[in-house]
Motif scaffolding. Structure first.
Motif, PDB file in Angstrom:
ATOM      1  N   THR A  36       0.587  -0.883  -0.037  1.00 38.90           N
ATOM      2  CA  THR A  36       0.044   0.028  -0.159  1.00 38.90           C
ATOM      3  C   THR A  36       0.770   1.037   0.152  1.00 38.90           C
ATOM      4  O   THR A  36       0.357   2.622  -0.819  1.00 38.90           O
ATOM      5  N   ALA A  39       2.542   1.664  -3.665  1.00 39.08           N
ATOM      6  CA  ALA A  39       1.407   2.138  -4.143  1.00 39.08           C
ATOM      7  C   ALA A  39       1.160   3.424  -4.003  1.00 39.08           C
ATOM      8  O   ALA A  39       1.033   4.636  -5.373  1.00 39.08           O
ATOM      9  N   GLN A  40       0.840   4.098  -3.005  1.00 38.94           N
ATOM     10  CA  GLN A  40       0.693   5.484  -2.694  1.00 38.94           C
ATOM     11  C   GLN A  40       1.918   6.214  -2.959  1.00 38.94           C
ATOM     12  O   GLN A  40       1.695   8.060  -3.576  1.00 38.94           O
ATOM     13  N   ARG A  44       0.078   5.444  -7.727  1.00 36.52           N
ATOM     14  CA  ARG A  44      -0.905   4.669  -8.746  1.00 36.52           C
ATOM     15  C   ARG A  44      -1.511   3.604  -7.877  1.00 36.52           C
ATOM     16  O   ARG A  44      -1.861   2.912  -8.060  1.00 36.52           O
ATOM     17  N   HIS A  46      -4.701   2.598  -5.841  1.00 31.39           N
ATOM     18  CA  HIS A  46      -5.304   1.620  -6.492  1.00 31.39           C
ATOM     19  C   HIS A  46      -6.347   0.919  -5.351  1.00 31.39           C
ATOM     20  O   HIS A  46      -5.991  -0.276  -5.341  1.00 31.39           O
ATOM     21  N   TRP A  47      -7.364   1.973  -4.617  1.00 29.58           N
ATOM     22  CA  TRP A  47      -7.361   1.460  -3.028  1.00 29.58           C
ATOM     23  C   TRP A  47      -8.564  -0.199  -3.170  1.00 29.58           C
ATOM     24  O   TRP A  47      -9.030  -0.966  -2.606  1.00 29.58           O
ATOM     25  N   TRP A  48      -9.468  -0.988  -4.773  1.00 32.99           N
ATOM     26  CA  TRP A  48     -10.227  -1.339  -4.646  1.00 32.99           C
ATOM     27  C   TRP A  48      -9.650  -2.850  -4.740  1.00 32.99           C
ATOM     28  O   TRP A  48     -10.065  -4.008  -5.028  1.00 32.99           O
ATOM     29  N   ALA A  49      -7.780  -2.715  -4.744  1.00 33.94           N
ATOM     30  CA  ALA A  49      -7.292  -3.776  -5.304  1.00 33.94           C
ATOM     31  C   ALA A  49      -7.028  -4.820  -3.944  1.00 33.94           C
ATOM     32  O   ALA A  49      -7.256  -5.392  -3.924  1.00 33.94           O
ATOM     33  N   LEU A  94      -2.029  -5.120  -9.387  1.00 36.20           N
ATOM     34  CA  LEU A  94      -3.329  -4.025  -9.830  1.00 36.20           C
ATOM     35  C   LEU A  94      -3.087  -3.443  -8.765  1.00 36.20           C
ATOM     36  O   LEU A  94      -3.875  -1.827  -9.317  1.00 36.20           O
ATOM     37  N   MET A  95      -2.935  -2.881  -7.143  1.00 37.42           N
ATOM     38  CA  MET A  95      -3.351  -1.780  -6.669  1.00 37.42           C
ATOM     39  C   MET A  95      -1.985  -0.792  -7.069  1.00 37.42           C
ATOM     40  O   MET A  95      -2.022   0.068  -6.815  1.00 37.42           O
ATOM     41  N   THR A  96      -0.891  -1.331  -7.733  1.00 29.10           N
ATOM     42  CA  THR A  96       0.210  -0.337  -8.000  1.00 29.10           C
ATOM     43  C   THR A  96       0.526  -0.416  -9.933  1.00 29.10           C
ATOM     44  O   THR A  96       0.691   0.537  -9.727  1.00 29.10           O
ATOM     45  N   GLY A  97      -0.585   0.106 -10.219  1.00 28.68           N
ATOM     46  CA  GLY A  97      -1.065  -0.023 -11.814  1.00 28.68           C
ATOM     47  C   GLY A  97       0.487  -0.884 -12.577  1.00 28.68           C
ATOM     48  O   GLY A  97       0.595  -0.259 -13.785  1.00 28.68           O
TER      49      GLY A  97
END
Length: 215
Positions: A36, A39-40, A44, A46-49, A94-97
């Motif tokens: 997390t 990703a932040q 990139r 994506h919280w839904w991941a 997915l979370m990190t795109g």
């Protein structure tokens, strides 16, 4: 007092099992937090991941706890832990795109999971030989994933070469080598096993050569 001590003695095994679960869940929590944070930081996020990432981490923690306990639960823990790792990896990509550039990892990981089962080698030479064949083929499959990753990030340029033919050829050689190894053991159905391995090995090797030469 003696009766109380006698009843408390069997409970000494529980803290050890509890530590396995606490350690696994703590590692899963750290992995989720680290993913997390990355990703932040990269912008990139994506919280839904998280609906994929967190269940994967929990499944992986459950598998890790079972694996650490050993015994008959070890293999089941390995399978559960690997499933959790795969789900977690999908969630992390997915979370990190980074799914577009990191998808070859999803080719490597399942192959490495299968290869890792060789830690539980059967005692029977025939079963062990067949299992070794599958594990080595899985390693070759992981090599395909590595090649895809290098090509995807333009670290290697195969040009017009049909590079995948090399892995088909390698698979044939691996199967053929295991056929020779199985032939060394005196056991029932040795001839049938060697024939079963040599046939696909020859076909795969010839196909690999044909692909490499672009026929």
């Amino acid at each position: 007092m003696v009766a109380d001590t006698g009843r408390a003695t069997p409970r000494r095994t529980y803290p050890k099992h509890t530590r396995h679960w606490v350690t696994s869940l703590a590692a899963a929590g750290v992995a989720v937090a680290a993913t997390t944070s990355v990703a932040q930081t990269a912008g990139r996020f994506h919280w839904w991941a998280g609906f994929v990432l967190i269940p994967g981490a929990v499944i992986g923690a459950a598998g890790g706890a079972l694996l650490a306990r050993g015994g008959g639960r070890a293999f089941a823990g390995y399978v559960v832990g690997c499933v959790g790792l795969l789900v977690f990896t999908v969630g992390a990509l997915l979370m990190t795109g980074t799914m577009g550039g990191g998808w070859p990892v999803l080719v490597m990981l399942p192959c490495l999971v299968v290869a890792g089962t060789y830690l539980w080698r059967p005692a029977d030479p025939l079963a062990r030989g067949l299992h070794r064949t599958v594990a080595l083929l899985a390693l070759a499959g992981a090599g395909v994933g590595v090649a895809l990753m290098l090509i995807r990030h333009r670290l290697v340029d195969p040009g017009e070469t049909h590079w995948w033919g090399g892995f088909v050829l390698a698979a044939g050689l691996l199967v053929g080598g295991n056929a020779v190894e199985v032939a060394r053991h005196r056991m029932p159905y040795r001839l049938q096993a060697v024939t079963l391995l040599l046939g696909p090995a020859v076909v795969a090797a010839l196909l690999g050569v044909r692909m490499l030469r672009g026929w």
